[in-house]
Design an enzyme around this catalytic site. Structure first.
Site, mmCIF file in Angstrom:
data_model
loop_
_atom_site.group_PDB
_atom_site.id
_atom_site.type_symbol
_atom_site.label_atom_id
_atom_site.label_comp_id
_atom_site.label_asym_id
_atom_site.label_seq_id
_atom_site.Cartn_x
_atom_site.Cartn_y
_atom_site.Cartn_z
ATOM 1 C CE LYS A 1 123.516 117.281 85.918
ATOM 2 N NZ LYS A 1 122.578 116.487 86.953
ATOM 3 C CE1 TYR B 1 126.889 114.575 85.395
ATOM 4 C CE2 TYR B 1 128.644 114.406 86.823
ATOM 5 C CZ TYR B 1 127.694 115.090 86.630
ATOM 6 O OH TYR B 1 126.126 115.278 88.090
ATOM 7 C CE1 TYR C 1 119.015 117.033 88.565
ATOM 8 C CE2 TYR C 1 118.930 120.278 88.720
ATOM 9 C CZ TYR C 1 119.535 118.812 88.536
ATOM 10 O OH TYR C 1 120.657 119.081 87.441
ATOM 11 C CB VAL D 1 125.048 123.214 92.469
ATOM 12 C CG1 VAL D 1 124.192 121.836 93.018
ATOM 13 C CG2 VAL D 1 125.842 122.354 91.798
HETATM 14 O O1 DON Z 1 127.418 115.828 89.916
HETATM 15 C C1 DON Z 1 127.268 117.029 90.726
HETATM 16 O O2 DON Z 1 126.213 117.070 91.833
HETATM 17 C C2 DON Z 1 127.337 118.186 90.087
HETATM 18 N N1 DON Z 1 128.650 118.194 89.239
HETATM 19 C C3 DON Z 1 126.155 118.785 89.274
HETATM 20 C C4 DON Z 1 124.861 119.248 89.949
HETATM 21 C C5 DON Z 1 123.860 120.188 89.371
HETATM 22 O O3 DON Z 1 124.458 121.242 89.062
HETATM 23 C C6 DON Z 1 122.600 119.813 90.724
HETATM 24 N N2 DON Z 1 121.816 121.169 90.258
HETATM 25 N N3 DON Z 1 121.059 121.622 91.040
#
Ligand code: DON
Length: 312
Positions: free
Chosen positions: A71, A196, A248, A266
């Protein structure tokens, strides 16, 4: 204060092993099936210095997907492609205090625009602002951008993680449809989500993140050639978001405990920078309840304390 590299090289192996133990307290993400088999107790870190010092230690051999770390770079590309005014018509500049995939504020706050570009809703809109006639062209431009910043043309997509996220992403699909209804997302939902999910599935190493971080630490200038790769003002924008929203709703805690711009994903990756000094890449797949690498955050906190990295 400049980091003492001799001391860092001597102490880092032990710091990594001490933080690795903390991984026990976390859990690997399973809501994207392709992430469920990540090695829970892995921990690795790469640190690249503006003056050319480099260290890579621990489990840095493992590749991992960028997930939310992407992001940072999709925002940079959208700013370069669509301009600051257009970007901030579509996303705000404030932290939410909610989970990264929350829908709550899209309904509560008029005009239903995502609070910032790092929550999932914001990043989905940002994906629609990357230039390109088709999702495939947009995704290829994003991959090329990452390859250029990381100086590594071998970087590619992890197709298993990509398709497993695409096939299970009910929450992100809901967010995208909600954004269309709010008049914020103006592109096709599935096409935007393809861009995305692909950016999230770009597979990197700790060293790749450290190299990209180095460019941000140096305000968008290549440390070897002096070339301005990213406009300085856009680097300032992303660094600000990394401080306020990068971890976050643990961003405030991270600012107190570590005190440097960072962005987590994540998959357990963390991109961090010591402005004017270093780019850092960390991987540790076990996450805390806020979705951040538990051992990775622990290691960065120890390093920041030991080497006085906090900006504050
Ligand atoms: O959209 C999602 O949920 C995952 N592709 C990315 C989310 C993420 O990495 C949040 N991070 N801590």
């Amino acid at each position: 204060m400049a980091t003492n590299w001799q001391q860092l090289r001597a102490e880092l192996p032990q710091l990594v092993e001490q933080s690795r133990v903390i991984a026990e307290e976390g859990e690997v993400a399973t809501y994207i099936p392709g992430l469920a088999n990540s090695p829970k107790d892995a921990l690795g870190i790469s640190i690249f210095d503006i003056k050319g010092e480099r260290i890579t230690i621990g489990d840095c051999g493992i590749g991992f997907t960028m997930q939310s770390i992407s992001k940072v770079f999709s925002l940079l590309l959208a700013l370069m492609d669509s301009g600051e005014e257009r970007v901030f018509e579509k996303v705000g500049m404030e932290p939410t205090g909610d989970d990264f995939n929350s829908m709550l504020k899209l309904e509560l706050v008029d005009p239903g625009k995502p609070f910032n570009p790092f929550i999932n809703a914001g990043a989905i809109v940002i994906a629609s602002l990357i230039a390109g006639e088709t999702p495939a062209v947009k995704s290829a431009r994003m991959l090329d951008f990452i390859r250029k910043l990381a100086k590594d043309n071998s970087i590619g997509w992890n197709e298993d993680v990509y398709s497993s996220e695409r096939d299970t992403a009910n929450r992100n699909r809901s967010l995208a449809y909600f954004l269309v209804d709010n008049g914020i997302l103006e592109e096709d939902v599935e096409e935007t989500l393809e861009v995305y999910f692909r950016q999230c599935a770009i597979q990197v190493s700790c060293a790749n993140l450290a190299q990209m971080g180095l460019l941000l630490a140096n305000n968008g200038f290549d440390t070897e050639t002096g070339e301005q790769v990213i406009p300085r003002h856009f680097v300032q924008i992303v660094k600000s978001f990394m401080v306020t929203c990068g971890m976050y709703n643990a961003s405030g805690e991270f600012a107190i405990q570590v005190g440097i711009p960072a962005k987590s994903g994540v998959s357990g990756g963390i991109l961090a920078i010591v402005p004017g000094q270093m780019g850092i890449g960390v991987v540790g797949p076990a996450l805390n309840n806020k979705g951040n690498s538990v051992a990775g955050v622990h290691l960065l906190a120890r390093l920041s304390e030991q080497y006085d990295w906090s900006m504050f």
